[in-house]
Design a protein around this motif. Structure first.
Motif, PDB file in Angstrom:
ATOM      1  N   VAL A 122     -61.349 -66.370 101.211  1.00 42.07           N
ATOM      2  CA  VAL A 122     -59.977 -66.171 100.718  1.00 42.07           C
ATOM      3  C   VAL A 122     -59.918 -64.989  99.755  1.00 42.07           C
ATOM      4  CG1 VAL A 122     -58.163 -67.229  99.277  1.00 42.07           C
ATOM      5  CG2 VAL A 122     -59.218 -68.542 101.115  1.00 42.07           C
ATOM      6  N   GLN A 123     -60.932 -64.862  98.920  1.00 39.08           N
ATOM      7  CA  GLN A 123     -60.982 -63.720  97.993  1.00 39.08           C
ATOM      8  C   GLN A 123     -61.064 -62.398  98.762  1.00 39.08           C
ATOM      9  OE1 GLN A 123     -60.276 -63.848  94.958  1.00 39.08           O
ATOM     10  NE2 GLN A 123     -61.306 -65.455  93.803  1.00 39.08           N
ATOM     11  N   ASN A 168     -57.675 -61.693 100.114  1.00 41.25           N
ATOM     12  CA  ASN A 168     -56.772 -61.293  99.029  1.00 41.25           C
ATOM     13  C   ASN A 168     -57.005 -59.849  98.572  1.00 41.25           C
ATOM     14  OD1 ASN A 168     -55.593 -63.799  99.009  1.00 41.25           O
ATOM     15  ND2 ASN A 168     -56.741 -64.562  97.251  1.00 41.25           N
ATOM     16  N   HIS A 169     -58.257 -59.422  98.621  1.00 39.39           N
ATOM     17  CA  HIS A 169     -58.583 -58.081  98.113  1.00 39.39           C
ATOM     18  C   HIS A 169     -58.359 -56.979  99.136  1.00 39.39           C
ATOM     19  CE1 HIS A 169     -61.282 -60.207  94.968  1.00 39.39           C
ATOM     20  NE2 HIS A 169     -60.062 -60.010  94.515  1.00 39.39           N
ATOM     21  N   PRO A 219     -55.850 -55.006 101.372  1.00 38.98           N
ATOM     22  CA  PRO A 219     -54.391 -54.824 101.489  1.00 38.98           C
ATOM     23  C   PRO A 219     -53.841 -55.200 102.874  1.00 38.98           C
ATOM     24  CG  PRO A 219     -55.419 -52.878 100.512  1.00 38.98           C
ATOM     25  CD  PRO A 219     -56.530 -53.770 100.963  1.00 38.98           C
ATOM     26  N   ALA A 271     -53.820 -59.247 102.650  1.00 39.13           N
ATOM     27  CA  ALA A 271     -53.486 -59.931 101.388  1.00 39.13           C
ATOM     28  C   ALA A 271     -52.330 -60.924 101.539  1.00 39.13           C
ATOM     29  CB  ALA A 271     -53.154 -58.900 100.309  1.00 39.13           C
ATOM     30  N   MET A 272     -51.460 -60.714 102.524  1.00 46.72           N
ATOM     31  CA  MET A 272     -50.358 -61.675 102.733  1.00 46.72           C
ATOM     32  C   MET A 272     -50.698 -62.620 103.881  1.00 46.72           C
ATOM     33  SD  MET A 272     -46.691 -59.991 101.993  1.00 46.72           S
ATOM     34  CE  MET A 272     -46.998 -58.406 102.714  1.00 46.72           C
ATOM     35  N   TRP A 273     -51.934 -63.100 103.882  1.00 53.09           N
ATOM     36  CA  TRP A 273     -52.394 -63.962 104.975  1.00 53.09           C
ATOM     37  C   TRP A 273     -51.631 -65.281 105.030  1.00 53.09           C
ATOM     38  CZ3 TRP A 273     -54.214 -68.683 103.473  1.00 53.09           C
ATOM     39  CH2 TRP A 273     -54.668 -68.817 102.158  1.00 53.09           C
ATOM     40  N   GLU A 274     -51.072 -65.717 103.909  1.00 52.37           N
ATOM     41  CA  GLU A 274     -50.358 -67.001 103.901  1.00 52.37           C
ATOM     42  C   GLU A 274     -49.152 -66.982 104.854  1.00 52.37           C
ATOM     43  OE1 GLU A 274     -51.275 -65.286 101.230  1.00 52.37           O
ATOM     44  OE2 GLU A 274     -52.183 -66.589  99.719  1.00 52.37           O
ATOM     45  N   GLY A 275     -48.403 -65.872 104.835  1.00 53.37           N
ATOM     46  CA  GLY A 275     -47.268 -65.745 105.751  1.00 53.37           C
ATOM     47  C   GLY A 275     -47.744 -65.686 107.197  1.00 53.37           C
ATOM     48  N   ASP A 276     -48.847 -64.958 107.419  1.00 55.88           N
ATOM     49  CA  ASP A 276     -49.408 -64.880 108.772  1.00 55.88           C
ATOM     50  C   ASP A 276     -49.827 -66.268 109.269  1.00 55.88           C
ATOM     51  OD1 ASP A 276     -49.060 -62.165 108.508  1.00 55.88           O
ATOM     52  OD2 ASP A 276     -51.185 -61.685 108.263  1.00 55.88           O
ATOM     53  N   ARG A 335     -41.126 -60.528 101.704  1.00 51.15           N
ATOM     54  CA  ARG A 335     -41.396 -61.243 102.966  1.00 51.15           C
ATOM     55  C   ARG A 335     -41.199 -62.732 102.714  1.00 51.15           C
ATOM     56  NH1 ARG A 335     -47.041 -61.695 106.495  1.00 51.15           N
ATOM     57  NH2 ARG A 335     -46.169 -62.956 108.176  1.00 51.15           N
ATOM     58  N   SER A 379     -41.496 -66.410 104.587  1.00 51.97           N
ATOM     59  CA  SER A 379     -42.019 -67.130 105.756  1.00 51.97           C
ATOM     60  C   SER A 379     -41.907 -68.630 105.477  1.00 51.97           C
ATOM     61  CB  SER A 379     -43.487 -66.796 106.011  1.00 51.97           C
ATOM     62  OG  SER A 379     -43.717 -65.407 105.919  1.00 51.97           O
ATOM     63  N   ALA A 387     -44.144 -69.236 102.214  1.00 52.58           N
ATOM     64  CA  ALA A 387     -44.794 -68.103 101.536  1.00 52.58           C
ATOM     65  C   ALA A 387     -43.690 -67.097 101.241  1.00 52.58           C
ATOM     66  CB  ALA A 387     -45.875 -67.494 102.419  1.00 52.58           C
ATOM     67  N   ILE A 445     -49.188 -56.451  95.939  1.00 54.19           N
ATOM     68  CA  ILE A 445     -48.407 -57.673  95.794  1.00 54.19           C
ATOM     69  C   ILE A 445     -48.016 -57.858  94.331  1.00 54.19           C
ATOM     70  CG2 ILE A 445     -48.510 -60.193  95.951  1.00 54.19           C
ATOM     71  CD1 ILE A 445     -50.165 -59.743  98.532  1.00 54.19           C
ATOM     72  N   LYS A 498     -52.704 -60.210  93.476  1.00 53.81           N
ATOM     73  CA  LYS A 498     -53.521 -61.371  93.862  1.00 53.81           C
ATOM     74  C   LYS A 498     -54.845 -61.469  93.097  1.00 53.81           C
ATOM     75  CE  LYS A 498     -52.695 -63.572  97.801  1.00 53.81           C
ATOM     76  NZ  LYS A 498     -52.811 -63.952  99.216  1.00 53.81           N
TER      77      LYS A 498
END
Lengths: 111, 141
Positions: A72-73, A76-77, A79, A82-87, B49, B51, B62, B71, B108
């Motif tokens: 997860v780190q 997050n690092h 770019p 970093a928005m993997w939650e929406g994916d 964004r 979601s 999210a 972010i 983040k």
């Protein structure tokens, strides 16, 4: 089993083939298989984008993002990720849809 | 349980459209079991964004704000191991599938626990906390 009205013009075409119900069922099965395959292909195209981006299946990604803090780190690092939650949210929906369409297709094929 | 009442996604899009600009729906899906919305929009100089997926188990969300590829803030309730550790400490691994409302700050590098958030809550937060002049370090969840 549901009732569906069939236009007379179609019935006139089906009657010479004998069992009208059987012919209608067969025609509908072909159509349902075609539509299910179209849906599956569209979902697979969408899911491939995520699989290429993250290098794994949805199941692996969902597991790793819930269990592996180091992974997860890394996400997050970067770019790009970093928005993997929406994916993850979109991917989950598509993966579940795909599983259900495979099941529908299987049900049609053995019906 | 009906996961999303009829018109839910339309009303969500309408709500976002009233308060953000350049709204673009990236992905939308709904069936009797679940509903999905993924959209991008602008708030001043920020990109946003949103979601959401709704199903019988509840709502996963999210809500992210970013600027120049970084972010600024991201609210979500995924079972993120960082958030799980903040909430449960050494017991975190026993709760690994629990949804934990939290937010990410400073590109983040910082994570904080939050209350559960709706899209409307997020838009309220956005208007109350971010203006075009806000800096990354000035944001508090």
């Amino acid at each position: 089993m549901g009732d569906v009205r069939v236009k007379d013009a179609y019935l006139e075409v089906f009657r010479p083939f004998g069992d009208v119900q059987g012919v209608v069922d067969s025609a509908l099965q072909h159509y349902a298989i075609e539509k299910a395959n179209e849906k599956i292909a569209a979902l697979r195209r969408k899911i491939k984008v995520w699989e290429d981006k993250y290098g794994c299946t949805y199941e692996v990604f969902a597991y790793r993002t819930a269990r592996d803090e180091e992974y997860v780190q890394e996400l997050n690092h970067n770019p790009q990720t970093a928005m993997w939650e929406g994916d993850l949210i979109v991917w989950e929906f598509q993966a579940r849809e795909l599983a259900e369409w495979y099941q529908r297709l299987q049900d049609i094929l053995i019906a | 349980m009906v996961p999303a009442p009829p018109g839910y996604l339309d009303s969500l899009i309408a709500l976002v459209s009233q308060r953000l600009s350049q709204v673009q729906v990236v992905e939308r899906g709904e069936n009797p079991d679940r509903a999905l919305l993924d959209l991008v929009a602008r708030y001043g100089n920020y990109e946003v964004r949103i979601s959401e997926i709704l199903d019988a188990s509840g709502r996963k969300y999210a809500y992210y704000v970013f600027q120049a590829g970084k972010i600024v803030v991201g609210f979500d309730n995924t079972p993120d191991p960082l958030a799980l550790r903040l909430k449960f400490g050494q017991e975190a691994r026993r709760h690994w599938r629990e949804r934990i409302p939290h937010c990410h700050l400073q590109n983040k590098t910082k994570t904080e626990l939050t209350a559960e958030m709706t899209c409307e809550d997020f838009l309220d937060w956005l208007e109350a906390n971010l203006s075009e002049g806000a800096s990354l370090s000035g944001v508090i969840c």
